[in-house]
Motif scaffolding. Structure first.
Motif, PDB file in Angstrom:
ATOM      1  N   PRO A 159      -1.557   5.183  -8.442  1.00 23.80           N
ATOM      2  CA  PRO A 159      -0.886   5.820  -7.300  1.00 23.80           C
ATOM      3  C   PRO A 159      -1.316   5.245  -5.958  1.00 23.80           C
ATOM      4  CG  PRO A 159      -2.438   7.337  -8.361  1.00 23.80           C
ATOM      5  CD  PRO A 159      -2.319   6.149  -9.240  1.00 23.80           C
ATOM      6  N   LEU A 160      -2.578   4.807  -5.841  1.00 23.34           N
ATOM      7  CA  LEU A 160      -3.041   4.315  -4.544  1.00 23.34           C
ATOM      8  C   LEU A 160      -2.296   3.039  -4.171  1.00 23.34           C
ATOM      9  CD1 LEU A 160      -5.029   4.807  -2.225  1.00 23.34           C
ATOM     10  CD2 LEU A 160      -6.574   3.193  -3.353  1.00 23.34           C
ATOM     11  N   LEU A 161      -2.254   2.090  -5.106  1.00 26.61           N
ATOM     12  CA  LEU A 161      -1.552   0.830  -4.849  1.00 26.61           C
ATOM     13  C   LEU A 161      -0.070   1.101  -4.572  1.00 26.61           C
ATOM     14  CD1 LEU A 161      -3.055  -1.710  -7.385  1.00 26.61           C
ATOM     15  CD2 LEU A 161      -3.175  -1.751  -4.884  1.00 26.61           C
ATOM     16  N   ALA A 162       0.504   2.037  -5.357  1.00 25.48           N
ATOM     17  CA  ALA A 162       1.917   2.346  -5.192  1.00 25.48           C
ATOM     18  C   ALA A 162       2.185   2.897  -3.792  1.00 25.48           C
ATOM     19  CB  ALA A 162       2.357   3.351  -6.256  1.00 25.48           C
ATOM     20  N   THR A 163       1.300   3.814  -3.338  1.00 19.66           N
ATOM     21  CA  THR A 163       1.462   4.384  -2.001  1.00 19.66           C
ATOM     22  C   THR A 163       1.347   3.306  -0.935  1.00 19.66           C
ATOM     23  OG1 THR A 163       0.400   6.352  -2.866  1.00 19.66           O
ATOM     24  CG2 THR A 163       0.698   6.249  -0.493  1.00 19.66           C
ATOM     25  N   LEU A 164       0.350   2.428  -1.094  1.00 22.31           N
ATOM     26  CA  LEU A 164       0.152   1.379  -0.099  1.00 22.31           C
ATOM     27  C   LEU A 164       1.384   0.477  -0.009  1.00 22.31           C
ATOM     28  CD1 LEU A 164      -3.570   0.318  -0.556  1.00 22.31           C
ATOM     29  CD2 LEU A 164      -2.519   1.575   1.347  1.00 22.31           C
ATOM     30  N   LEU A 165       1.942   0.122  -1.154  1.00 24.16           N
ATOM     31  CA  LEU A 165       3.116  -0.743  -1.137  1.00 24.16           C
ATOM     32  C   LEU A 165       4.296  -0.022  -0.482  1.00 24.16           C
ATOM     33  CD1 LEU A 165       4.521  -3.340  -1.766  1.00 24.16           C
ATOM     34  CD2 LEU A 165       4.925  -2.556  -4.099  1.00 24.16           C
ATOM     35  N   MET A 166       4.428   1.272  -0.777  1.00 24.17           N
ATOM     36  CA  MET A 166       5.512   2.043  -0.177  1.00 24.17           C
ATOM     37  C   MET A 166       5.370   2.055   1.345  1.00 24.17           C
ATOM     38  SD  MET A 166       8.212   3.832  -1.020  1.00 24.17           S
ATOM     39  CE  MET A 166       8.282   4.749  -2.545  1.00 24.17           C
ATOM     40  N   ILE A 167       4.140   2.335   1.832  1.00 27.06           N
ATOM     41  CA  ILE A 167       3.896   2.320   3.276  1.00 27.06           C
ATOM     42  C   ILE A 167       4.232   0.941   3.832  1.00 27.06           C
ATOM     43  CG2 ILE A 167       2.085   2.435   5.049  1.00 27.06           C
ATOM     44  CD1 ILE A 167       0.771   4.659   3.452  1.00 27.06           C
ATOM     45  N   GLY A 168       3.831  -0.091   3.073  1.00 32.80           N
ATOM     46  CA  GLY A 168       4.104  -1.455   3.510  1.00 32.80           C
ATOM     47  C   GLY A 168       5.590  -1.718   3.690  1.00 32.80           C
ATOM     48  N   LEU A 169       6.411  -1.226   2.768  1.00 29.05           N
ATOM     49  CA  LEU A 169       7.856  -1.454   2.860  1.00 29.05           C
ATOM     50  C   LEU A 169       8.445  -0.752   4.078  1.00 29.05           C
ATOM     51  CD1 LEU A 169       8.903  -1.096  -0.879  1.00 29.05           C
ATOM     52  CD2 LEU A 169       8.795  -3.194   0.475  1.00 29.05           C
ATOM     53  N   TYR A 170       7.999   0.494   4.317  1.00 27.38           N
ATOM     54  CA  TYR A 170       8.464   1.204   5.512  1.00 27.38           C
ATOM     55  C   TYR A 170       8.037   0.450   6.766  1.00 27.38           C
ATOM     56  CZ  TYR A 170      10.365   5.387   3.304  1.00 27.38           C
ATOM     57  OH  TYR A 170      11.156   6.259   2.602  1.00 27.38           O
ATOM     58  N   ALA A 171       6.757   0.006   6.766  1.00 29.77           N
ATOM     59  CA  ALA A 171       6.241  -0.702   7.937  1.00 29.77           C
ATOM     60  C   ALA A 171       7.012  -1.997   8.155  1.00 29.77           C
ATOM     61  CB  ALA A 171       4.751  -0.987   7.760  1.00 29.77           C
ATOM     62  N   LEU A 176      13.824   3.556 -18.261  1.00 33.43           N
ATOM     63  CA  LEU A 176      14.242   2.529 -17.317  1.00 33.43           C
ATOM     64  C   LEU A 176      13.037   1.836 -16.676  1.00 33.43           C
ATOM     65  CD1 LEU A 176      16.404   1.112 -15.672  1.00 33.43           C
ATOM     66  CD2 LEU A 176      16.497   3.085 -14.161  1.00 33.43           C
ATOM     67  N   GLN A 177      12.098   2.687 -16.205  1.00 32.15           N
ATOM     68  CA  GLN A 177      10.920   2.155 -15.539  1.00 32.15           C
ATOM     69  C   GLN A 177      10.110   1.245 -16.461  1.00 32.15           C
ATOM     70  OE1 GLN A 177       8.417   5.309 -14.078  1.00 32.15           O
ATOM     71  NE2 GLN A 177       6.654   3.973 -14.443  1.00 32.15           N
ATOM     72  N   GLU A 178       9.980   1.647 -17.741  1.00 35.61           N
ATOM     73  CA  GLU A 178       9.209   0.818 -18.680  1.00 35.61           C
ATOM     74  C   GLU A 178       9.910  -0.505 -18.943  1.00 35.61           C
ATOM     75  OE1 GLU A 178       8.820   3.487 -22.042  1.00 35.61           O
ATOM     76  OE2 GLU A 178       8.368   5.020 -20.534  1.00 35.61           O
ATOM     77  N   ARG A 179      11.254  -0.424 -19.071  1.00 34.05           N
ATOM     78  CA  ARG A 179      12.009  -1.660 -19.304  1.00 34.05           C
ATOM     79  C   ARG A 179      11.808  -2.626 -18.143  1.00 34.05           C
ATOM     80  NH1 ARG A 179      16.445  -1.434 -22.994  1.00 34.05           N
ATOM     81  NH2 ARG A 179      16.784  -3.575 -22.316  1.00 34.05           N
ATOM     82  N   ILE A 180      11.884  -2.084 -16.917  1.00 28.84           N
ATOM     83  CA  ILE A 180      11.706  -2.934 -15.736  1.00 28.84           C
ATOM     84  C   ILE A 180      10.295  -3.507 -15.729  1.00 28.84           C
ATOM     85  CG2 ILE A 180      11.550  -2.891 -13.221  1.00 28.84           C
ATOM     86  CD1 ILE A 180      13.848  -0.912 -13.208  1.00 28.84           C
ATOM     87  N   ALA A 181       9.317  -2.655 -16.038  1.00 30.80           N
ATOM     88  CA  ALA A 181       7.928  -3.094 -16.013  1.00 30.80           C
ATOM     89  C   ALA A 181       7.697  -4.265 -16.956  1.00 30.80           C
ATOM     90  CB  ALA A 181       7.007  -1.930 -16.374  1.00 30.80           C
ATOM     91  N   ILE A 207      11.065   0.777  -8.656  1.00 29.50           N
ATOM     92  CA  ILE A 207      10.467  -0.543  -8.832  1.00 29.50           C
ATOM     93  C   ILE A 207       8.963  -0.500  -8.603  1.00 29.50           C
ATOM     94  CG2 ILE A 207      10.506  -2.939  -8.070  1.00 29.50           C
ATOM     95  CD1 ILE A 207      13.442  -2.367  -7.237  1.00 29.50           C
ATOM     96  N   ILE A 208       8.536   0.301  -7.610  1.00 29.32           N
ATOM     97  CA  ILE A 208       7.102   0.382  -7.354  1.00 29.32           C
ATOM     98  C   ILE A 208       6.384   0.997  -8.560  1.00 29.32           C
ATOM     99  CG2 ILE A 208       5.351   1.527  -5.948  1.00 29.32           C
ATOM    100  CD1 ILE A 208       7.108   1.024  -3.540  1.00 29.32           C
ATOM    101  N   ALA A 209       6.996   2.019  -9.139  1.00 31.60           N
ATOM    102  CA  ALA A 209       6.375   2.643 -10.319  1.00 31.60           C
ATOM    103  C   ALA A 209       6.281   1.637 -11.464  1.00 31.60           C
ATOM    104  CB  ALA A 209       7.184   3.864 -10.750  1.00 31.60           C
ATOM    105  N   ALA A 210       7.269   0.745 -11.561  1.00 28.13           N
ATOM    106  CA  ALA A 210       7.231  -0.269 -12.608  1.00 28.13           C
ATOM    107  C   ALA A 210       6.203  -1.349 -12.295  1.00 28.13           C
ATOM    108  CB  ALA A 210       8.614  -0.885 -12.778  1.00 28.13           C
ATOM    109  N   LEU A 211       5.958  -1.566 -10.997  1.00 29.28           N
ATOM    110  CA  LEU A 211       4.985  -2.585 -10.598  1.00 29.28           C
ATOM    111  C   LEU A 211       3.559  -2.105 -10.837  1.00 29.28           C
ATOM    112  CD1 LEU A 211       6.191  -4.063  -7.184  1.00 29.28           C
ATOM    113  CD2 LEU A 211       5.434  -5.384  -9.145  1.00 29.28           C
ATOM    114  N   PHE A 212       3.307  -0.865 -10.432  1.00 30.47           N
ATOM    115  CA  PHE A 212       1.950  -0.329 -10.530  1.00 30.47           C
ATOM    116  C   PHE A 212       1.946   0.956 -11.336  1.00 30.47           C
ATOM    117  CE2 PHE A 212       1.935  -2.388  -6.245  1.00 30.47           C
ATOM    118  CZ  PHE A 212       1.143  -3.464  -6.588  1.00 30.47           C
ATOM    119  N   PRO A 213       2.231   0.907 -12.628  1.00 33.63           N
ATOM    120  CA  PRO A 213       2.230   2.161 -13.385  1.00 33.63           C
ATOM    121  C   PRO A 213       0.809   2.735 -13.435  1.00 33.63           C
ATOM    122  CG  PRO A 213       2.535   0.272 -14.848  1.00 33.63           C
ATOM    123  CD  PRO A 213       2.489  -0.265 -13.459  1.00 33.63           C
ATOM    124  N   GLY A 214       0.689   4.025 -13.165  1.00 37.94           N
ATOM    125  CA  GLY A 214      -0.613   4.678 -13.232  1.00 37.94           C
ATOM    126  C   GLY A 214      -1.588   4.272 -12.150  1.00 37.94           C
TER     127      GLY A 214
END
Lengths: 616, 89
Positions: free
Chosen positions: A389-401, A545-550, A380-387
């Motif tokens: 990586p920084l935003l994707a990483t931040l969101l991932m850290i956010g979910l763990y946090a 799949l990722q593109e469809r979700i995006a 889902i993160i890849a579909a949210l922020f395709p291309g």
């Protein structure tokens, strides 16, 4: 009945935690282990077989580590019950008491206690290589004389390091005597300790200056400021490695599956079987399999940190902050394991002696983002922020946090709701630092890989095939309209589930995937992958799949599903474990209830607020 | 009264990194603390052993890491308070 001297057919390994017992077990049995499903720390029953130099087969039981038979934790109680004959296990023919040669002062007491059990005993003097390095010399023969039992030196990290012990297993053991063991009081323990000291002084020579670098390393690692900084860096490096190196490797596995899908698609005629293979198995279960590299890298870090002796230091540093939330540093290791999987995490809470602390830790363990969430988050993160990586990483850290913060809040609420005068205990050994044993790392990773592959090959595959069937079988309601998928049984069920899930933004496909997702979270990914493969063009199976979700899901739906995965009560095995470990249905239902409430509420608010802000 | 006399004190009051010798262990009558002290004795906190506090937690010296023999243990201050030590000069 007088038994003649016999050759041991079943032996058990007994010893303090951190004596290198598990490494010795791995060396003795290699891959011939029967390990229960989840092997995090040594809390499960582990049995293996070995072949002696004379060619006999001997069963080896690895008992949970115990400082004493005056059990304080459930772990120690298991060990006590097995070797005092108060369990369903048969008594072993020979007890191998593993003692750390670099720390005999601490470990000899257990040897003396084990002597009173009446079971034939041999001492494995482990880590002899390290003792030599530290300038510690032990007179092994004299030690055996003082103890009145055989002593064999072992080096559990060297290939032939257990040869002495294996040779010993080909010698007959005396018949079992009667046990004179009884729980010792403080005065008796003190007398035992005097005996320990006498034997220790007579047989062990230590250098005047301690050569163990642990104290010096600890000046940095346990410093209130620098230590926390190091811990932060360690966790950050782990996280980044899982998602960068792991993600990079996953890309390769994905391409392999897309290639395989295309190959099958080209080689077979259109039909049900091809649909099942390409959409159900390769597009569905294969979509989960690709996460193997990430999961193994996560386990590699956890196993290495565990083997190095660093984890208890981290627990020490976090004890104070965690006590604010009503936990103790002892909860740290179970919670860290829960990032891999909540089940070994929950089982590792057996080492927490205080029941309230243990219960709180069990209740919040599912909020630690386990590795089964990685596929869903990543997709889902890849579909949210395709291309990006920084935003994707931040969101991932956010979910763990978010998981961690919620867990601490829940623990805090639990503490506030049931105040007590009882103190929580810490009392925890901080063992010497050492390099993680490569063999144990490899065996540990192999076990995890097998568990994961079995999971993908059985439960996830089966659920995906069921989902595929539901999507393929048309609904009995004749007036149903729309595409074949909308008219399928699954389409109908998904439609019905809309009453519950539409307010939080889940479409039919997500809703229906959540039902088998109860058994395994990853099915959300495999099921969606399958649906979109069924709907998609013939020539593009993988990677769409990722593109469809995006493109097809609204921002609110994507965020809402992420939040749902953070909190939702998923994975039935976790619930079964909670029931078993707490021996109570009540706690299981409380956990399920609070997680569902949190998940629904968080998703509802996220979806509605996002829609309001984006004006949709 | 001489300033040279070093008084015995509970371990939780020992200054950080100062060596001391265990001279006694307080034994509570029953309950959780009794079990705790039993375990401390089993782990080697017995008269004659040398101990030292090697690290302390953030603020309030909680928890503390205590070295005894070749092992270091993390203890709460409450847990350390049962061990009576004589600081080395």
């Amino acid at each position: 009945m007088a038994e003649a001297a016999l050759l041991p057919g079943r032996i058990a390994l007994l010893g303090n935690p951190n004596c290198g017992k598990t490494a010795l077990f791995n060396l003795l049995t290699g891959s011939r282990q029967k390990v229960a499903n989840y092997a995090g720390v040594t809390v499960e029953r582990k049995e293996g077989t070995l072949r002696t130099p004379a060619g006999r087969t001997v069963k080896v039981l690895d008992l949970p580590g115990a400082y004493s038979l005056n059990a304080l934790s459930n772990d120690e109680a298991v060990t006590r019950d097995v070797i005092t004959g108060h369990s369903r296990e048969a008594l072993p023919d020979l007890l191998v008491c593993v003692a750390d040669a670099t720390n005999l002062r601490l470990h000899l007491r257990m040897v003396l206690e084990a002597r009173s059990l009446g079971i034939p005993l041999v001492v494995a003097l482990n880590k002899m290589d390290r003792a030599a390095k530290l300038g510690i010399t032990i007179d092994v023969e004299s030690l055996a004389q003082h103890l009145g039992i055989p002593v064999v030196p072992t080096v559990s990290i060297s290939k032939r390091g257990a040869r002495g012990l294996e040779d010993h297993l080909d010698r007959p053991v005396p018949a079992r005597g009667s046990s004179s063991w009884a729980a010792q009081g403080i005065e008796e323990v003190r007398r035992t300790q005097q005996e320990v000291l006498r034997i220790f002084r007579a047989t062990v020579k230590e250098p005047a200056v301690d050569a163990d670098p642990s104290d010096r390393i600890d000046r940095l690692m346990m410093h209130p400021f620098w230590g926390l900084l190091v811990l932060g860096i360690v966790l950050f490096v782990t996280f980044v490695s899982v998602f960068s190196i792991g993600g990079w490797l996953t890309g390769y596995v994905e391409s392999a599956f897309a290639w395989l899908g295309g190959l099958v698609e080209g080689a077979m005629d259109e039909g049900l079987l091809r649909g099942l293979l390409v959409e159900g198995i390769i597009g569905g279960a294969g979509g989960v399999f690709v996460f193997l590299p990430q999961i193994l890298i996560l386990f590699l870090f956890i196993l290495a940190l565990e083997g190095s002796g660093y984890l208890p230091r981290a627990a020490f540093l976090l004890d104070k902050p965690m006590s604010r939330a009503g936990l103790s540093g002892r909860s740290f290791i179970p919670l860290l394991s829960s990032f891999a999987c909540a089940i070994p995490g929950i089982m590792a809470t057996r080492t927490i002696t205080n029941w309230r602390d243990r219960l709180a830790t069990i209740m919040i363990a599912p909020l630690m983002a386990c590795s089964a969430r990685i596929p869903v988050y990543t997709l889902i993160i890849a579909a949210l922020f395709p291309g990006q990586p920084l935003l994707a990483t931040l969101l991932m850290i956010g979910l763990y946090a978010l998981g961690i913060i919620s867990a601490m809040s829940v623990a805090w609420v639990m503490k506030r709701s049931r105040p007590t005068s009882e103190r929580s205990t810490l009392l925890m050994e901080l063992p010497s630092y050492q390099w993680p044993d490569t063999r144990s790392l490899v065996i540990g990773l192999w076990e995890r890989a097998m568990i994961f592959l079995r999971r993908v090959g059985t439960i996830i595959l089966a659920l995906t095939i069921i989902m595929w069937a539901l999507y393929t079988i048309p609904s009995p309601r004749t007036h149903a309209q729309g595409t074949p998928i909308e008219r399928s049984l699954a389409g109908e069920i998904g439609h019905a589930l809309q009453y519950v899930f539409a307010p939080i933004g889940f479409n039919e496909h997500i809703s229906i995937a959540l039902v088998p997702g109860m058994a395994a979270r990853e099915v959300v990914v495999s099921s969606l992958g399958m649906v979109y493969a069924m709907e998609g063009d013939e020539d593009e199976v993988g990677g769409q799949l990722q593109e469809r979700i995006a493109t097809e899901w609204s921002l609110g739906t994507k965020l809402s599903l992420l939040l749902w995965i953070v909190f939702a009560p998923q994975c039935l095995s976790t619930f079964v474990t909670v029931k078993r470990e707490t021996n109570s249905w009540k706690y299981m239902w409380i956990m399920g209830g609070y997680l569902f409430a949190l998940a629904y509420l968080a998703s509802l608010v996220t979806y509605q607020v996002t829609n309001f802000l984006t004006g949709s | 009264m001489s300033a040279h006399v070093i008084k015995n004190l509970p371990l939780d009051l020992l200054p950080e990194r100062r060596w001391a010798t265990v001279c006694d262990v307080t034994i509570p009558a029953t309950g959780v603390d009794h079990e705790l002290v039993l375990r401390l004795v089993e782990l080697g906190f017995v008269p004659g052993e040398r101990v030292r506090i090697v690290a302390e937690g953030i603020g309030g010296r909680e928890p503390m890491a205590v070295r005894v023999g070749h092992t270091t243990f993390a203890l709460r201050r409450h847990e350390a308070s049962f061990i009576i030590v004589e600081p080395h000069p």
